[in-house]
Design a protein around this motif. Structure first.
Motif, PDB file in Angstrom:
ATOM      1  N   ASP A 172       0.841  -1.210   0.000  1.00 43.29           N
ATOM      2  CA  ASP A 172       0.000   0.000   0.000  1.00 43.29           C
ATOM      3  C   ASP A 172       0.875   1.258   0.000  1.00 43.29           C
ATOM      4  O   ASP A 172       0.617   2.202  -0.735  1.00 43.29           O
ATOM      5  CB  ASP A 172      -0.920   0.020   1.229  1.00 43.29           C
ATOM      6  N   LYS A 189     -15.622  -9.593  -7.347  1.00 44.69           N
ATOM      7  CA  LYS A 189     -15.900  -8.145  -7.332  1.00 44.69           C
ATOM      8  C   LYS A 189     -16.642  -7.864  -6.026  1.00 44.69           C
ATOM      9  O   LYS A 189     -17.784  -8.303  -5.852  1.00 44.69           O
ATOM     10  CB  LYS A 189     -16.749  -7.755  -8.538  1.00 44.69           C
ATOM     11  N   ALA A 205      -5.393  -6.360  -7.029  1.00 41.42           N
ATOM     12  CA  ALA A 205      -6.419  -5.399  -6.600  1.00 41.42           C
ATOM     13  C   ALA A 205      -5.839  -3.987  -6.497  1.00 41.42           C
ATOM     14  O   ALA A 205      -6.478  -3.014  -6.918  1.00 41.42           O
ATOM     15  CB  ALA A 205      -7.012  -5.838  -5.264  1.00 41.42           C
ATOM     16  N   ASP A 260      -5.389  -2.515  -9.992  1.00 41.89           N
ATOM     17  CA  ASP A 260      -6.690  -2.225 -10.583  1.00 41.89           C
ATOM     18  C   ASP A 260      -7.357  -1.011  -9.920  1.00 41.89           C
ATOM     19  O   ASP A 260      -7.753  -0.056 -10.588  1.00 41.89           O
ATOM     20  CB  ASP A 260      -7.579  -3.476 -10.455  1.00 41.89           C
ATOM     21  N   GLN A 261      -7.459  -1.032  -8.611  1.00 40.30           N
ATOM     22  CA  GLN A 261      -8.182   0.027  -7.881  1.00 40.30           C
ATOM     23  C   GLN A 261      -7.515   1.399  -7.998  1.00 40.30           C
ATOM     24  O   GLN A 261      -8.186   2.426  -7.970  1.00 40.30           O
ATOM     25  CB  GLN A 261      -8.322  -0.350  -6.406  1.00 40.30           C
ATOM     26  N   ASN A 262      -6.188   1.402  -8.136  1.00 40.08           N
ATOM     27  CA  ASN A 262      -5.472   2.681  -8.224  1.00 40.08           C
ATOM     28  C   ASN A 262      -5.175   3.107  -9.660  1.00 40.08           C
ATOM     29  O   ASN A 262      -4.405   4.038  -9.883  1.00 40.08           O
ATOM     30  CB  ASN A 262      -4.174   2.609  -7.407  1.00 40.08           C
ATOM     31  N   LYS A 263      -5.790   2.385 -10.615  1.00 38.44           N
ATOM     32  CA  LYS A 263      -5.661   2.718 -12.045  1.00 38.44           C
ATOM     33  C   LYS A 263      -4.189   2.832 -12.485  1.00 38.44           C
ATOM     34  O   LYS A 263      -3.791   3.770 -13.188  1.00 38.44           O
ATOM     35  CB  LYS A 263      -6.412   4.014 -12.374  1.00 38.44           C
ATOM     36  N   GLU A 321     -18.059  -5.371  -4.728  1.00 38.18           N
ATOM     37  CA  GLU A 321     -19.326  -4.629  -4.747  1.00 38.18           C
ATOM     38  C   GLU A 321     -20.483  -5.437  -5.356  1.00 38.18           C
ATOM     39  O   GLU A 321     -21.651  -5.087  -5.198  1.00 38.18           O
ATOM     40  CB  GLU A 321     -19.155  -3.293  -5.506  1.00 38.18           C
TER      41      GLU A 321
END
Length: 274
Positions: A36, A229, A67, A70-73, A231
């Motif tokens: 992180d 996923k 992840a 992906d999440q932080n582009k 969500e």
């Protein structure tokens, strides 16, 4: 021009070895306690790039890192494969019989499990980072405790290698990816590997149809990894790596897959390092 790179771990770690192998010894290596934090350094522009282990030939994929990318582009701009050799090390003047405890990363302990069956007197203790343990042993001059780390860590922290290459499977490779916040634009003729991410409708044959497109367009599937996923319960995102000889074949496949898949995203276009 990449001048600084963030790594998970301290100098002497496998991430440090990859940083110097990929960018050269002149690159500034910024140590981070977690992946992180490693990603945070490039998001805050404190570093130009980050290095992250993504999969191991024995232990498989490191899902949290997929992840994070992906999440932080983030964009994958390159990759590096490292043959992981685990060495047992401690302060000089000791033998394996003197060691009561071995402290290391859970993955390293797992990969060396067989070796320690011969030494039932040694207790195995999990820690965050292999090289950081070597650094701590040196800094505090701790006797009776050993680390599992790279040869570079032993050299940097003045430790004696008690046993070389103690991993159970001798050929143990880890794949690392180099990531940035922006895509690194290579000439099309130099690109022969791509990382993709997409979701599919929950219906029969949806994944098979996408795989057929890849095959028909002469793409070689080298990796497929599904991830829930969060969500959307029971829906999965697929992370896929493909290699190819001709960029036009990939371009054609991509235009079809973009229509067939949901949330289609190119995570990186780069050179195949294997």
């Amino acid at each position: 021009m990449i001048k600084s790179v963030s790594i998970q771990g301290v100098k002497g770690s496998f991430h440090h070895i990859v940083a110097e192998a990929y960018f050269g010894q002149q690159v500034e290596v910024v140590e981070c306690l977690s992946f992180d934090e490693t990603v945070g350094k490039i998001l805050s522009r404190d570093c130009d790039a980050a290095i992250m282990a993504i999969e191991n030939s024995i232990a498989g994929s490191i899902l949290p890192n997929y992840a994070l990318i992906d999440q932080n582009k983030l964009h994958i701009i390159g990759e590096h494969y490292l043959d992981i050799q685990h060495h047992l090390m401690a302060l000089p003047g000791q033998s394996i019989e003197d060691i009561k405890e071995v402290v290391s990363h859970p993955m390293a302990l797992l990969q060396c499990k067989q070796f320690f069956k011969s030494y039932p007197h040694i207790r195995l203790v999990e820690d965050k980072d292999t090289a950081e343990v070597a650094h701590r042993i040196n800094e505090r001059q701790i006797k009776g405790i050993a680390a599992i780390a790279s040869k570079l860590a032993a050299e940097m922290y003045g430790l004696k290698i008690l046993a070389e290459s103690i991993q159970t499977i001798s050929h143990n490779e880890t794949r690392f990816v180099i990531v940035k916040t922006a895509n690194s634009v290579l000439p099309e003729e130099e690109i022969n590997k791509v990382s993709l991410r997409f979701s599919l409708e929950h219906k029969r044959g949806s994944l098979a149809s996408i795989l057929n497109v890849m095959s028909d367009c002469r793409l070689n599937l080298t990796k497929i990894q599904s991830m829930p996923k969060i969500e959307t319960p029971w829906k999965y995102a697929f992370f896929v790596d493909v290699t190819f000889e001709n960029y036009k074949d990939y371009s054609k496949a991509r235009s079809i897959m973009e229509i067939m898949a949901e949330d289609f995203k190119v995570l990186g276009e780069y050179k195949n390092a294997h």
